[in-house]
Design an enzyme around this catalytic site. Structure first.
Site, PDB file in Angstrom:
ATOM      1  N   SER A   1       0.854  -1.185   0.000  1.00 21.77           N
ATOM      2  CA  SER A   1       0.000   0.000   0.000  1.00 21.77           C
ATOM      3  C   SER A   1       0.891   1.237   0.000  1.00 21.77           C
ATOM      4  CB  SER A   1      -0.886   0.029   1.248  1.00 21.77           C
ATOM      5  OG  SER A   1      -1.392   1.355   1.430  1.00 21.77           O
TER       6      SER A   1
ATOM      7  N   HIS B   1      -1.072  -1.921  -3.856  1.00 22.01           N
ATOM      8  CA  HIS B   1      -2.415  -1.790  -3.277  1.00 22.01           C
ATOM      9  C   HIS B   1      -2.759  -0.304  -3.264  1.00 22.01           C
ATOM     10  CE1 HIS B   1      -5.681  -2.923  -0.396  1.00 22.01           C
ATOM     11  NE2 HIS B   1      -5.431  -1.748   0.138  1.00 22.01           N
TER      12      HIS B   1
ATOM     13  N   ASP C   1      -5.193   2.601  -2.243  1.00 19.79           N
ATOM     14  CA  ASP C   1      -6.277   2.972  -1.329  1.00 19.79           C
ATOM     15  C   ASP C   1      -6.979   4.239  -1.807  1.00 19.79           C
ATOM     16  OD1 ASP C   1      -4.107   1.774   1.136  1.00 19.79           O
ATOM     17  OD2 ASP C   1      -6.123   0.961   0.759  1.00 19.79           O
TER      18      ASP C   1
ATOM     19  N   MET D   1      -9.902   6.813  -1.401  1.00 20.70           N
ATOM     20  CA  MET D   1     -10.827   7.263  -0.351  1.00 20.70           C
ATOM     21  C   MET D   1     -11.517   8.551  -0.806  1.00 20.70           C
ATOM     22  SD  MET D   1      -8.433   6.572   2.967  1.00 20.70           S
ATOM     23  CE  MET D   1      -7.532   5.043   3.188  1.00 20.70           C
TER      24      MET D   1
ATOM     25  N   HIS E   1      -8.394  -0.654  -3.971  1.00 24.18           N
ATOM     26  CA  HIS E   1      -9.254  -0.823  -2.784  1.00 24.18           C
ATOM     27  C   HIS E   1     -10.112   0.434  -2.701  1.00 24.18           C
ATOM     28  CE1 HIS E   1      -9.466  -1.076   1.929  1.00 24.18           C
ATOM     29  NE2 HIS E   1     -10.627  -1.309   1.346  1.00 24.18           N
TER      30      HIS E   1
ATOM     31  N   MET F   1     -12.566   2.658  -1.195  1.00 19.01           N
ATOM     32  CA  MET F   1     -13.307   3.056   0.012  1.00 19.01           C
ATOM     33  C   MET F   1     -14.114   4.297  -0.351  1.00 19.01           C
ATOM     34  SD  MET F   1     -10.164   2.320   2.606  1.00 19.01           S
ATOM     35  CE  MET F   1      -8.990   2.348   1.248  1.00 19.01           C
TER      36      MET F   1
ATOM     37  N   MET G   1     -10.678  -6.446   6.540  1.00 23.90           N
ATOM     38  CA  MET G   1     -10.045  -5.276   7.143  1.00 23.90           C
ATOM     39  C   MET G   1      -9.721  -5.581   8.601  1.00 23.90           C
ATOM     40  SD  MET G   1      -9.869  -3.161   4.684  1.00 23.90           S
ATOM     41  CE  MET G   1      -9.109  -1.905   5.706  1.00 23.90           C
TER      42      MET G   1
ATOM     43  N   PHE H   1      -7.138   5.079   7.384  1.00 26.95           N
ATOM     44  CA  PHE H   1      -5.773   5.557   7.649  1.00 26.95           C
ATOM     45  C   PHE H   1      -4.784   4.404   7.731  1.00 26.95           C
ATOM     46  CE2 PHE H   1      -7.199   9.792   8.415  1.00 26.95           C
ATOM     47  CZ  PHE H   1      -8.494   9.648   8.902  1.00 26.95           C
TER      48      PHE H   1
ATOM     49  N   ASP I   1      -5.951  -6.653   5.279  1.00 27.69           N
ATOM     50  CA  ASP I   1      -5.542  -5.261   5.108  1.00 27.69           C
ATOM     51  C   ASP I   1      -5.650  -4.490   6.420  1.00 27.69           C
ATOM     52  OD1 ASP I   1      -6.719  -2.476   3.003  1.00 27.69           O
ATOM     53  OD2 ASP I   1      -4.852  -2.808   4.104  1.00 27.69           O
ATOM     54  N   GLY I   2      -4.471  -3.996   6.902  1.00 24.69           N
ATOM     55  CA  GLY I   2      -4.469  -3.167   8.092  1.00 24.69           C
ATOM     56  C   GLY I   2      -3.611  -3.716   9.209  1.00 24.69           C
ATOM     57  N   GLY I   3      -2.488  -2.989   9.481  1.00 21.53           N
ATOM     58  CA  GLY I   3      -1.633  -3.369  10.609  1.00 21.53           C
ATOM     59  C   GLY I   3      -0.773  -4.583  10.367  1.00 21.53           C
TER      60      GLY I   3
ATOM     61  N   SER J   1       2.386   1.111   6.063  1.00 19.35           N
ATOM     62  CA  SER J   1       3.359   1.887   6.846  1.00 19.35           C
ATOM     63  C   SER J   1       4.601   1.082   7.186  1.00 19.35           C
ATOM     64  CB  SER J   1       2.682   2.407   8.117  1.00 19.35           C
ATOM     65  OG  SER J   1       2.105   1.334   8.823  1.00 19.35           O
TER      66      SER J   1
HETATM   67  C1  DX5 Z   1      -6.558   1.581   5.398  1.00 18.31           C
HETATM   68  C2  DX5 Z   1      -6.094   1.030   4.097  1.00 18.31           C
HETATM   69  C3  DX5 Z   1      -4.878   0.135   4.221  1.00 18.31           C
HETATM   70  C4  DX5 Z   1      -3.665   0.834   4.802  1.00 18.31           C
HETATM   71  C5  DX5 Z   1      -2.694  -0.208   5.294  1.00 18.31           C
HETATM   72  O1  DX5 Z   1      -7.834   2.036   5.268  1.00 18.31           O
HETATM   73  O2  DX5 Z   1      -7.112   0.312   3.444  1.00 18.31           O
HETATM   74  O3  DX5 Z   1      -4.558  -0.418   2.949  1.00 18.31           O
HETATM   75  O4  DX5 Z   1      -3.050   1.628   3.861  1.00 18.31           O
HETATM   76  O5  DX5 Z   1      -1.664   0.428   5.954  1.00 18.31           O
HETATM   77  P1  DX5 Z   1      -0.985  -0.209   7.236  1.00 18.31           P
HETATM   78  O6  DX5 Z   1      -0.261  -1.440   6.732  1.00 18.31           O
HETATM   79  O7  DX5 Z   1      -0.058   0.834   7.700  1.00 18.31           O
HETATM   80  O8  DX5 Z   1      -2.067  -0.550   8.209  1.00 18.31           O
HETATM   81 ZN    ZN Z   2      -6.423  -0.822   1.677  1.00 16.38          ZN
END
Ligand code: DX5
Ligand code: ZN
Length: 327
Positions: A11, A36, A38, A40, A69, A71, A140, A146, A179-181, A202
């Site tokens: 991402s 990936h 994102d 938004m 992705h 959103m 998710m 974020f 996806d996420g963390g 991140s």
């Molecule tokens: C959050 C996004 C994720 C995010 C993942 O809404 O959909 O793709 O960028 O980032 P990390 O890996 O830092 O959680």
């Molecule tokens: Zn994502």
């Protein structure tokens, strides 16, 4: 492309948004398997990122597949733009008010992979009405909006393994994304849940950290988790390894290939260096993905024996006819 089973989809949400072209080249150089993206709209989630135009400009910058992705509240309204921008897969959220089904069909009719994402509080059962239209289920493990948030282990525990069942209609190629963390601390755990694609944001853009090493580490940890939790300690079958199912004369090879592919399993037909047939053309090998071999044997094992008999009969008939012509 990594040798193991798990795929890393990088991402770029936490990259320098003023230089996304550099970010996609960087993740490609680091060995990521996908990008990936994102998207938004500041409405479905409380953040605003980029849209189809930006993606279209990024497309020529890398060979890597683009996983979009979305959103956004109205993906159906903009779907043509994301297809035109060159997205290889498009995942929307099941929680939107807009009708989901027509957009999933549109994505598939365009020959791309269609996915649905579920927020942490949304049960997997919300996907059931669309199961047959899905190539991707995205779980998710943070509230969308974020990067850099903490991983929700309980959500992963509850959903990642059962998510496979939503894709039960796909004999091959269905993907569970997380996806996420996701990072080196959580990779083994998500790998142990059978996750196919790990979205990593991140954790790749931490200052002073070697991104290539991070990609290799996270992928290896995920495969380790899979190996020891789900695969009785056996290393996972590399996703892109192919095995030979059988070898047949060309016309029979085409026939069996069509039968196997009708069930959703890709077949590569290659002229083999094996047996020469009486018509002067060697047999063709039918190669199938190693990870689908057991299913192919289960479905087509008996047919394979039948094809072998038909091939033998054809060779004899051909030889006899040729001999009688030469007399
Ligand atoms: C959050 C996004 C994720 C995010 C993942 O809404 O959909 O793709 O960028 O980032 P990390 O890996 O830092 O959680
Ligand atoms: Zn994502």
């Amino acid at each position: 492309m990594g040798a193991g089973r798990a795929r890393i989809s990088a991402s770029i949400l936490d990259a320098d948004l003023s230089n996304l072209a550099y970010a996609v080249r960087r993740v490609e150089k680091a060995g990521a398997d996908r990008v990936h993206l994102d998207v938004m709209d500041g409405h479905f989630v409380p953040n605003l990122t980029f849209g189809a135009k930006t993606i279209k400009h990024l497309r020529p910058r890398t060979e890597l597949p683009f996983d979009a992705h979305l959103m956004i509240s109205e993906p159906g309204r903009y779907i043509e733009e994301y297809l035109d921008a060159g997205c290889d897969s498009i995942t929307l959220h099941v929680e939107i008010e807009e009708a989901v089904e027509p957009t999933l069909r549109h994505i598939r009719e365009a020959g791309r992979a269609a996915g649905l994402a579920v927020k942490p509080k949304t049960p997997l059962s919300a996907l059931e009405p669309y199961a047959e239209l899905l190539d991707i289920v995205m779980v998710m493990t943070v509230e969308p909006g974020f990067g850099g948030q903490s991983f929700m282990r309980d959500v992963a525990q509850d959903k990642l393994l059962p998510a496979r069942d939503v894709l039960r209609h796909k004999a091959y190629g269905g993907e569970v994304h997380v996806d996420g963390g996701v990072n080196r601390e959580t990779a083994e755990f998500v790998g142990a849940q059978g996750t196919d694609v790990l979205v990593v944001g991140s954790a790749l853009f931490v200052k002073g950290r070697d991104m290539g090493r991070e990609v290799r580490l996270i992928r290896a940890l995920a495969d380790e988790g899979y190996q020891f939790q789900l695969n009785d300690g056996r290393p996972p079958i590399p996703r892109d390894r192919m095995v030979r199912f059988t070898a047949l004369p060309k016309h029979l090879a085409h026939e069996l290939t069509d039968t196997i592919e009708a069930g959703g399993i890709p077949v590569i037909m290659l002229r083999s260096d094996g047996r020469m047939n009486p018509d002067g053309v060697r047999d063709y090998d039918l190669l199938v993905p190693a990870s689908a071999e057991a299913l192919v044997v289960e479905r087509h094992g008996a047919a394979r024996d039948d094809y072998d008999r038909r091939a033998e009969a054809w060779r004899e008939t051909f030889t006899t006819a040729a001999e009688s012509r030469s007399r």
